[in-house]
Write a protein that holds these residues in place. Structure first.
Motif, short mmCIF file in Angstrom:
data_model
loop_
_atom_site.label_atom_id
_atom_site.label_comp_id
_atom_site.label_asym_id
_atom_site.label_seq_id
_atom_site.Cartn_x
_atom_site.Cartn_y
_atom_site.Cartn_z
N TYR A 77 -7.76 6.52 8.94
CA TYR A 77 -8.69 5.09 8.95
C TYR A 77 -9.05 4.86 7.29
O TYR A 77 -8.42 3.43 7.58
N GLU A 101 -17.23 5.89 -1.84
CA GLU A 101 -16.86 5.61 0.02
C GLU A 101 -16.34 6.94 0.38
O GLU A 101 -15.57 7.44 -0.46
N ILE A 110 -12.74 8.49 6.84
CA ILE A 110 -12.74 8.18 8.26
C ILE A 110 -11.78 8.46 8.47
O ILE A 110 -10.83 7.83 8.21
N LYS A 166 -13.51 6.36 15.79
CA LYS A 166 -13.85 6.62 14.37
C LYS A 166 -14.75 7.62 13.64
O LYS A 166 -15.55 7.25 15.28
N ASP A 193 -16.54 9.20 10.15
CA ASP A 193 -17.19 10.07 8.90
C ASP A 193 -17.34 11.10 8.63
O ASP A 193 -18.46 11.77 9.65
#
Length: 142
Positions: free
Chosen positions: A28, A37, A40, A52, A54
């Motif tokens: 994703y 970051e 995901i 989703k 993470d």
């Protein structure tokens, strides 16, 4: 794997666990050290309802997918234990909706909740009450 689900995604995932666990994890968003970051991943079920996930301790999606795929192989869908934590003060969704979803799960399960309820398998954790009250009152201890 240290992973994080949004509340709605987790509700969907555990409600359809056997289907989601059998579907491939796809990219994703790639992780980026420069942008701070994490990657995901996303899983779609037969109805194109996406979940989703993470991967908060992975630097890139390749690493997250390898860990996910390795661990999915060890899952026995007939012997799953669902653990869920629900904050009664959550603004994301009516927590009673989450509790109703939890109540309908047929797996072995436990839910840690910050309020009293009569639903079987739900445990009141007073520690969460203190933490959440502390965080919502400008960091003043009770």
């Amino acid at each position: 794997i240290n992973i994080l689900f949004d509340g709605d995604d987790y509700a969907l995932f555990v409600s359809n666990f056997t289907e989601y666990i059998g579907k491939p994890l796809e990219l994703y968003r790639e992780g980026s050290l420069r942008r701070n970051e994490y990657p995901i991943g996303i899983i779609n079920n037969s109805y194109r309802e996406e979940v989703k996930i993470d991967f908060v301790h992975c630097m890139e999606f390749k690493e997250a997918k390898e860990q996910w795929d390795r661990r999915v192989k060890r899952v026995h869908t007939d012997n799953v234990f669902i653990k869920w934590g629900i904050d009664a003060s959550s603004k994301q969704r009516d927590t009673h909706t989450y509790l109703n979803i939890f109540d309908k799960l047929s797996s072995k399960k436990v839910c840690f909740y910050s309020d009293k309820t009569d639903i079987e398998g739900v445990v009141l954790l007073r520690r969460f009450l203190v933490e959440w009250a502390w965080n919502t009152r400008g960091n003043e201890r009770l």
